[in-house]
Design an enzyme around this catalytic site. Structure first.
Site, PDB file in Angstrom:
ATOM      1  N   ARG A 205     -11.014   2.036  -9.803  1.00 21.55           N
ATOM      2  CA  ARG A 205     -10.120   3.198  -9.949  1.00 21.55           C
ATOM      3  C   ARG A 205     -10.278   3.828 -11.336  1.00 21.55           C
ATOM      4  O   ARG A 205     -10.837   3.212 -12.238  1.00 21.55           O
ATOM      5  CB  ARG A 205      -8.677   2.740  -9.749  1.00 21.55           C
TER       6      ARG A 205
ATOM      7  N   ASP B 215       0.828  -1.206   0.000  1.00 19.56           N
ATOM      8  CA  ASP B 215       0.000   0.000   0.000  1.00 19.56           C
ATOM      9  C   ASP B 215       0.869   1.265   0.000  1.00 19.56           C
ATOM     10  O   ASP B 215       2.004   1.242   0.474  1.00 19.56           O
ATOM     11  CB  ASP B 215      -0.891  -0.038   1.254  1.00 19.56           C
TER      12      ASP B 215
ATOM     13  N   SER C 172      -8.347  -5.649   4.005  1.00 20.15           N
ATOM     14  CA  SER C 172      -8.827  -5.319   2.667  1.00 20.15           C
ATOM     15  C   SER C 172      -9.036  -6.550   1.787  1.00 20.15           C
ATOM     16  O   SER C 172      -8.609  -6.583   0.625  1.00 20.15           O
ATOM     17  CB  SER C 172      -7.864  -4.331   1.991  1.00 20.15           C
TER      18      SER C 172
ATOM     19  N   GLU D  79     -11.365  -5.259  -6.273  1.00 21.34           N
ATOM     20  CA  GLU D  79     -11.974  -3.931  -6.081  1.00 21.34           C
ATOM     21  C   GLU D  79     -11.245  -2.828  -6.857  1.00 21.34           C
ATOM     22  O   GLU D  79     -11.779  -1.734  -7.043  1.00 21.34           O
ATOM     23  CB  GLU D  79     -11.993  -3.555  -4.588  1.00 21.34           C
ATOM     24  N   ASN D  80     -10.016  -3.107  -7.296  1.00 24.40           N
ATOM     25  CA  ASN D  80      -9.209  -2.072  -7.957  1.00 24.40           C
ATOM     26  C   ASN D  80      -9.753  -1.627  -9.321  1.00 24.40           C
ATOM     27  O   ASN D  80      -9.341  -0.597  -9.849  1.00 24.40           O
ATOM     28  CB  ASN D  80      -7.751  -2.515  -8.124  1.00 24.40           C
TER      29      ASN D  80
END
Ligand code: V07
Length: 263
Positions: free
Chosen positions: A84, A33, A212, A80-81
């Site tokens: 973006r 991260d 996450s 989930e990315n």
């Protein structure tokens, strides 16, 4: 013994630290991260952080391999990315291509084998090809496994595993009471890692202290180490510090007494 020095951020004192070579975590998983924050602090676009982050992957993979780590799992892209911005997602999808163009010979030299876990069939064709090529080109390496989690999600992984088990029950090849830890393990994406499937140590960089959706099942007994550094600033010393912290918590007692906690 591996030695490294640690400088105290407040007093400036330098302390010599020693790692116990006999107690290096066999499987380390990292949530990489802070790439975007690293870039923003330098008034650079977020993608500059991802690019620098890829270089850190190379440094840390080699360092882990030299320390005797057997599996290094890196969370490169989550399910989930996709939310973006499109330009950022497109850039991220090119990173495996870049990575292999520049790092495969080095991986082979270091006897590191690439593995990928995740829903790779949903990735762009060029990304899938880069992943396939890296796996194939390093297939004969017998050292550390560099395991990329790519389009991976922990809940999705469990959902898929449950669906497969339900299908087996429906087909009459499995009874409900045969569903145990081992049966679930066998359906997860870490299945081919065998005894090394569960991380001993989970590291998350950049200050956030949450999972996450990463390896939810597999981290049941892992030690968690959180560091303030953004991923592009993480290096060999930071890895050694995290392992040192792990060793303070996970003592071996010379193999004489049983461990104080049950696993
Ligand atoms: C990505 C670099 C590291 C920081 C975190 C996000 C950006 C290496 C790969 C990769 C993945 C699969 C593979 C070979 C290399 C990668 C993505 C992002 C999507 F087989 N770094 N890296 N993939 N970043």
């Amino acid at each position: 013994m591996f030695s490294f020095s640690k400088k105290d951020q407040v007093t400036g004192e330098v302390a010599e630290r020693q790692l116990d070579e006999q107690n290096i975590p066999a499987h380390i998983a990292i949530i990489m991260d802070g790439n975007g924050r690293w870039a923003q602090q330098r008034h650079l676009p977020r993608i500059a952080g991802h690019k620098q982050g890829m270089n850190t992957v190379k440094t840390v993979a080699k360092a882990a391999s030299h320390l005797g780590v057997k599996v290094l799992t890196l969370y490169a892209f989550s399910t989930e990315n996709w939310k973006r911005p499109t330009a950022e997602v497109n850039y991220l999808m090119k990173l495996p291509v870049d990575f292999f163009g520049t790092f495969v010979p080095d991986l082979i030299k270091n006897n590191i084998r690439v593995k990928v876990m995740g829903y790779t069939d949903q990735l762009p064709a060029a990304t899938q090809k880069a992943v396939r090529d890296a796996i194939a080109d390093t297939a004969d390496c017998t050292g550390m496994v560099l395991n990329f989690a790519l389009n991976y999600g922990g809940r999705a992984e469990i959902v898929t595993a449950v669906q497969k088990l339900a299908q087996q029950v429906q087909a009459g090849t499995l009874t409900p009471d045969e569903i145990d830890d081992a049966a679930i393990d066998q359906q997860l994406m870490t299945q081919d890692l065998g005894e090394l499937r569960d991380p001993d140590l989970l590291i998350r960089t950049s200050g956030e202290e949450r999972l996450s959706n990463f390896m939810l099942w597999q981290v049941a007994y892992s030690e968690f180490v959180f560091t303030q550094q953004h991923w592009p600033d993480f290096d060999q010393t930071a890895l050694e510090e995290a392992i040192y912290e792990y060793q303070q918590r996970h003592r071996r007692y010379g193999g004489l007494a049983p461990e104080p906690t049950t696993k």
